[in-house]
Scaffold this active site. Sequence first.
Site, PDB file in Angstrom:
ATOM      1  CB  SER A 186      -0.934   0.008   1.209  1.00 39.51           C
ATOM      2  OG  SER A 186      -0.201  -0.130   2.405  1.00 39.51           O
ATOM      3  CG  HIS A 214      -3.638  -1.420  -1.884  1.00 37.26           C
ATOM      4  ND1 HIS A 214      -4.026  -0.099  -1.934  1.00 37.26           N
ATOM      5  CD2 HIS A 214      -3.491  -1.709  -0.569  1.00 37.26           C
ATOM      6  CE1 HIS A 214      -4.088   0.383  -0.710  1.00 37.26           C
ATOM      7  NE2 HIS A 214      -3.754  -0.577   0.143  1.00 37.26           N
ATOM      8  CE  LYS A 245      -7.187  -0.495   0.640  1.00 33.83           C
ATOM      9  NZ  LYS A 245      -7.496   0.722   1.406  1.00 33.83           N
TER      10      LYS A 245
HETATM   11  N1  PMP Z   1      -5.106  -4.391   4.028  1.00 30.75           N
HETATM   12  C1  PMP Z   1      -4.363  -3.496   3.361  1.00 30.75           C
HETATM   13  C2  PMP Z   1      -3.146  -3.960   2.652  1.00 30.75           C
HETATM   14  C3  PMP Z   1      -4.735  -2.157   3.327  1.00 30.75           C
HETATM   15  O1  PMP Z   1      -3.988  -1.263   2.688  1.00 30.75           O
HETATM   16  C4  PMP Z   1      -5.921  -1.752   4.002  1.00 30.75           C
HETATM   17  C5  PMP Z   1      -6.420  -0.320   3.996  1.00 30.75           C
HETATM   18  N2  PMP Z   1      -5.582   0.648   3.644  1.00 30.75           N
HETATM   19  C6  PMP Z   1      -6.642  -2.712   4.689  1.00 30.75           C
HETATM   20  C7  PMP Z   1      -6.227  -4.029   4.675  1.00 30.75           C
HETATM   21  C8  PMP Z   1      -7.887  -2.339   5.478  1.00 30.75           C
HETATM   22  O2  PMP Z   1      -8.958  -2.117   4.639  1.00 30.75           O
HETATM   23  P1  PMP Z   1     -10.275  -1.338   5.125  1.00 30.75           P
HETATM   24  O3  PMP Z   1     -10.144   0.065   4.642  1.00 30.75           O
HETATM   25  O4  PMP Z   1     -11.391  -2.070   4.467  1.00 30.75           O
HETATM   26  O5  PMP Z   1     -10.336  -1.434   6.604  1.00 30.75           O
END
Ligand code: PMP
Length: 391
Positions: A186, A214, A245
Amino acid sequence: MPIFDKFQQLAEARKSLLGEGERDPFNVVIDQVISSTEAIVNGRRTILAGTNNYLGLTFHPDCIAAARIVLEEQGTGTTGSRMANGTFAGHIALERELADFFNVGSAIVFSTGYLANIGLLSTLAGSDDVILLDADCHASIYDGCRMGDAEVIRFRHNDASDLEKRLRRLGDRASRVLIIVEGIYSMLGDRAPLKDIAAIRTKYQAFLVVDEAHSLGVLGKNGRGLAEEAGVEESVDLIVGTFSKSLGATGGFCVSRHPEVEMIRYASRPYIFTASPSPSVVASTRAALRIIETHPELRQRLWENATCLYESLQDMGFTLGPEPSPVIAALVETKERGIGLWSQLMEHGVYVNLVLPPAAPNGGCLLRCSVSAGHTDEQIEKICQAFLSFS
Ligand code: PMP
């Protein structure tokens, strides 16, 4: 009051970093959303280039229509957890559709991706097990590991030989190892070396989890993520992901070909003790999943935009993540410069994410862009011009 003393240091660090200025990168208020890629922020029309809205589906007419119908029919919320009164027919339908999309037997819907990771990792790995996680994994993965009883070992980011070295050291315990990596990371937008990692998983008979937060809708011929793109879906034991996302909503999920994962429903506290996603959110997510399946041209458009922005920033001399990706992060040496550049981008009507340590890897500071299929050529050009003004 003494109870707040612990925040003093944080408050001082914030003040010395941001001063008394009005612009706080961590408290941006979007006054009015115009589209999936534009909003009014501080009275200025601003291009959104940091929202993880990879396919621009937040305003897709099919998603809005599906949500609207269900909102009127089923109300605003479930007011209950999945295990109590919060499982509606829509949640079950979405689980079936996710399982079909990934060609596996089981899917579980959670309220967010964060809760999916916490719920899975804290229950899947018990006190006799070991978690080997990539050092750059997301906070939700770290938190899930912390909440469980397993021994937790980090391996060097994207270093399959370091992973193997650590597995080898575990000897007989290797078959009780849960390896966890991400499809696209991310912060820097780089992909896991999943072919190598999947081969190691099979050699040591470990259990492989891939967080495709992602990469869902972004990678693979059918948008199933890095496991599909790398051709190793058979070697991945569990995929975790988010609706927040490419699917343009909120919620999280896991899918697996192992029917035993169904028991996670009875063990996972975030499944049992928090309210489930609202019916309208489930409806828009189902519509978005269908769009991912039927509109590969969105993925193509996303990659055209991503490659264009990556190459332009590279030509301007910015230090970027190692490969083109919809996550494009420009490395800045100091926090102060990062904050200054972020503010200048806002002056130019471009919003990106400012990432400071420890969220940014290696103690660096990042101006993190996320590109969308919804960005027009003109918007990509405007983002480039804004960066050019201080390159
Ligand atoms: N896993 C990864 C790799 C993320 O980047 C994110 C959010 N940035 C999440 C899980 C969590 O997702 P959510 O926004 O649905 O809580």
